[in-house]
Design a protein around this motif. Structure first.
Motif, mmCIF file in Angstrom:
data_model
loop_
_atom_site.group_PDB
_atom_site.id
_atom_site.type_symbol
_atom_site.label_atom_id
_atom_site.label_comp_id
_atom_site.label_asym_id
_atom_site.label_seq_id
_atom_site.Cartn_x
_atom_site.Cartn_y
_atom_site.Cartn_z
ATOM 1 N N SER A 1 6.072 -4.309 7.134
ATOM 2 C CA SER A 1 7.232 -3.427 7.066
ATOM 3 C C SER A 1 6.846 -2.114 6.411
ATOM 4 O O SER A 1 6.028 -2.082 5.492
ATOM 5 C CB SER A 1 8.385 -4.091 6.306
ATOM 6 N N GLY A 2 7.431 -1.043 6.912
ATOM 7 C CA GLY A 2 7.202 0.275 6.357
ATOM 8 C C GLY A 2 8.488 0.831 5.781
ATOM 9 O O GLY A 2 9.579 0.520 6.248
ATOM 10 N N SER A 3 8.342 1.644 4.734
ATOM 11 C CA SER A 3 9.516 2.256 4.122
ATOM 12 C C SER A 3 9.145 3.611 3.557
ATOM 13 O O SER A 3 7.954 3.958 3.451
ATOM 14 C CB SER A 3 10.088 1.348 3.029
ATOM 15 N N GLY A 4 10.175 4.352 3.164
ATOM 16 C CA GLY A 4 9.977 5.633 2.531
ATOM 17 C C GLY A 4 10.434 6.797 3.384
ATOM 18 O O GLY A 4 10.697 6.653 4.582
ATOM 19 N N SER A 5 10.514 7.946 2.747
ATOM 20 C CA SER A 5 10.834 9.200 3.428
ATOM 21 C C SER A 5 10.499 10.342 2.486
ATOM 22 O O SER A 5 10.343 10.137 1.273
ATOM 23 C CB SER A 5 12.304 9.254 3.851
ATOM 24 N N GLY A 6 10.407 11.528 3.040
ATOM 25 C CA GLY A 6 10.089 12.681 2.210
ATOM 26 C C GLY A 6 8.606 12.748 1.894
ATOM 27 O O GLY A 6 7.811 13.161 2.738
ATOM 28 N N THR A 7 8.222 12.337 0.698
ATOM 29 C CA THR A 7 6.818 12.384 0.310
ATOM 30 C C THR A 7 6.251 11.031 -0.116
ATOM 31 O O THR A 7 5.043 10.919 -0.318
ATOM 32 C CB THR A 7 6.595 13.380 -0.845
ATOM 33 N N ILE B 1 3.027 -5.965 3.319
ATOM 34 C CA ILE B 1 2.627 -7.091 4.157
ATOM 35 C C ILE B 1 3.038 -8.367 3.424
ATOM 36 O O ILE B 1 2.522 -8.655 2.330
ATOM 37 C CB ILE B 1 1.112 -7.115 4.430
ATOM 38 N N ASN B 2 3.954 -9.093 4.007
ATOM 39 C CA ASN B 2 4.409 -10.360 3.426
ATOM 40 C C ASN B 2 3.532 -11.499 3.916
ATOM 41 O O ASN B 2 3.086 -11.514 5.063
ATOM 42 C CB ASN B 2 5.864 -10.643 3.827
ATOM 43 N N SER B 3 3.294 -12.450 3.033
ATOM 44 C CA SER B 3 2.583 -13.668 3.401
ATOM 45 C C SER B 3 1.326 -13.361 4.223
ATOM 46 O O SER B 3 1.250 -13.646 5.424
ATOM 47 C CB SER B 3 3.522 -14.579 4.198
ATOM 48 N N ILE C 1 0.868 -1.177 0.000
ATOM 49 C CA ILE C 1 0.000 0.000 0.000
ATOM 50 C C ILE C 1 0.903 1.224 0.000
ATOM 51 O O ILE C 1 1.911 1.250 0.705
ATOM 52 C CB ILE C 1 -0.903 0.000 1.244
ATOM 53 N N THR C 2 0.546 2.222 -0.792
ATOM 54 C CA THR C 2 1.393 3.406 -0.862
ATOM 55 C C THR C 2 0.674 4.643 -0.340
ATOM 56 O O THR C 2 -0.561 4.717 -0.341
ATOM 57 C CB THR C 2 1.883 3.653 -2.298
ATOM 58 N N CYS C 3 1.466 5.589 0.084
ATOM 59 C CA CYS C 3 0.960 6.835 0.651
ATOM 60 C C CYS C 3 1.885 7.963 0.207
ATOM 61 O O CYS C 3 3.116 7.837 0.307
ATOM 62 C CB CYS C 3 0.922 6.723 2.171
ATOM 63 N N ARG C 4 1.285 9.028 -0.296
ATOM 64 C CA ARG C 4 2.073 10.164 -0.755
ATOM 65 C C ARG C 4 1.651 11.406 0.004
ATOM 66 O O ARG C 4 0.453 11.682 0.140
ATOM 67 C CB ARG C 4 1.877 10.365 -2.260
ATOM 68 N N ALA C 5 2.642 12.154 0.493
ATOM 69 C CA ALA C 5 2.371 13.412 1.201
ATOM 70 C C ALA C 5 2.509 14.574 0.245
ATOM 71 O O ALA C 5 3.329 14.537 -0.685
ATOM 72 C CB ALA C 5 3.336 13.573 2.367
ATOM 73 N N SER C 6 1.724 15.623 0.466
ATOM 74 C CA SER C 6 1.747 16.776 -0.434
ATOM 75 C C SER C 6 2.982 17.649 -0.244
ATOM 76 O O SER C 6 3.258 18.525 -1.072
ATOM 77 C CB SER C 6 0.482 17.614 -0.245
ATOM 78 N N GLU C 7 3.711 17.424 0.838
ATOM 79 C CA GLU C 7 4.990 18.089 1.046
ATOM 80 C C GLU C 7 5.881 17.191 1.896
ATOM 81 O O GLU C 7 5.421 16.162 2.415
ATOM 82 C CB GLU C 7 4.804 19.466 1.689
ATOM 83 N N ASN C 8 7.127 17.584 2.029
ATOM 84 C CA ASN C 8 8.114 16.774 2.742
ATOM 85 C C ASN C 8 7.733 16.608 4.216
ATOM 86 O O ASN C 8 7.568 17.590 4.935
ATOM 87 C CB ASN C 8 9.485 17.464 2.638
ATOM 88 N N ASP D 1 -5.124 -10.326 8.763
ATOM 89 C CA ASP D 1 -4.624 -9.074 8.203
ATOM 90 C C ASP D 1 -5.665 -8.335 7.361
ATOM 91 O O ASP D 1 -5.439 -7.188 6.968
ATOM 92 C CB ASP D 1 -3.390 -9.343 7.316
ATOM 93 N N PHE D 2 -6.787 -8.962 7.092
ATOM 94 C CA PHE D 2 -7.777 -8.316 6.236
ATOM 95 C C PHE D 2 -8.547 -7.264 7.033
ATOM 96 O O PHE D 2 -8.942 -7.490 8.173
ATOM 97 C CB PHE D 2 -8.694 -9.361 5.608
#
Lengths: 116, 107
Positions: free
Chosen positions: B63-69, B75-77, B21-28, B82-83
């Motif tokens: 697991s979570g990842s990313g930085s900035g925006t 989710i593995n396996s 699942i992805t998430c984008r922020a409108s600024e840093n 988890d639903f």
């Protein structure tokens, strides 16, 4: 075990008032900032208010500023939300949450319905 | 206010699959990003904070990842428990805002 138990929700007419409470246990309540977060019928999550650990500082979004007041009684381990001039768009499930790097713990919620 | 855009809005998957699942922020927002899981009729539960730190008791298949925006929750396996729905939220100052959510359903 951290527990947060909200109460005080119900049906209220537009323009009316309601006071929510959140009883905290299982942690040192006076050491943590606390917040109220609501979830609309469309399942959107909205931050409503935050209060500092000692109660000196409060923060609100523009949507509730001037209508809602967050407060706390550290002696009673209780968080409050006084809501006035309620509108239909305030209809939601209201959760109290402990604040540390996000909302670390949530209560089960109390439902507020604003309708004539 | 910082806007959080989450995708997809819904996702169908089977037990054992891996989903993102992805998430984008409108600024840093640096790494001030949290993820929550909400099951039907329950309150949200914190999964990840500071973009990649798992909350207490959260299984390592998350697991979570990313930085900035740009951020993601993987989710593995997938397991049956988890639903549900997942939300991102920035915790970089006030007001903290949430994504609209991703509903993860069993295929």
């Amino acid at each position: 075990e951290v527990m947060l138990v909200e109460s005080g929700g119900g049906l209220v007419k537009p323009g009316g008032s309601l006071k929510l409470s959140c009883a905290a246990s299982g942690f040192t309540f006076s050491s943590y900032a606390m917040s109220w977060v609501r979830q609309t019928p469309e399942k959107r999550l909205e931050w409503v208010a935050t209060i500092s650990s000692g109660g000196s500082y409060t923060y609100y979004p523009d949507s509730v500023k001037g209508r809602f007041t967050i407060s706390r009684d550290n002696a009673k381990n209780t968080l409050y939300l006084q809501m006035s001039s309620l509108r239909s768009e305030d209809t939601a499930m209201y959760y109290c949450a402990r604040v540390v790097d996000g909302f670390a713990y949530w209560g089960q919620g109390t439902l507020v319905t604003v309708s004539a | 206010d910082i806007q959080m855009t989450q995708s997809p809005a819904s996702l169908s998957a089977s037990v054992g699959e891996t989903v993102t699942i992805t998430c984008r922020a409108s600024e840093n927002i640096y790494s001030y990003l949290a993820w929550y899981q909400q099951k039907q009729g329950k309150s949200p539960q914190l999964l990840v904070y500071n973009a990649k730190t798992l909350a207490e008791g959260v299984p390592s298949r998350f697991s979570g990842s990313g930085s900035g925006t740009q951020f993601s929750l993987k989710i593995n396996s997938l397991q049956p428990e988890d639903f549900g729905s997942y939300y991102c939220q920035h915790h970089y100052g006030t007001p903290p805002t949430f994504g609209a959510g991703t509903k993860l359903e069993l295929k």
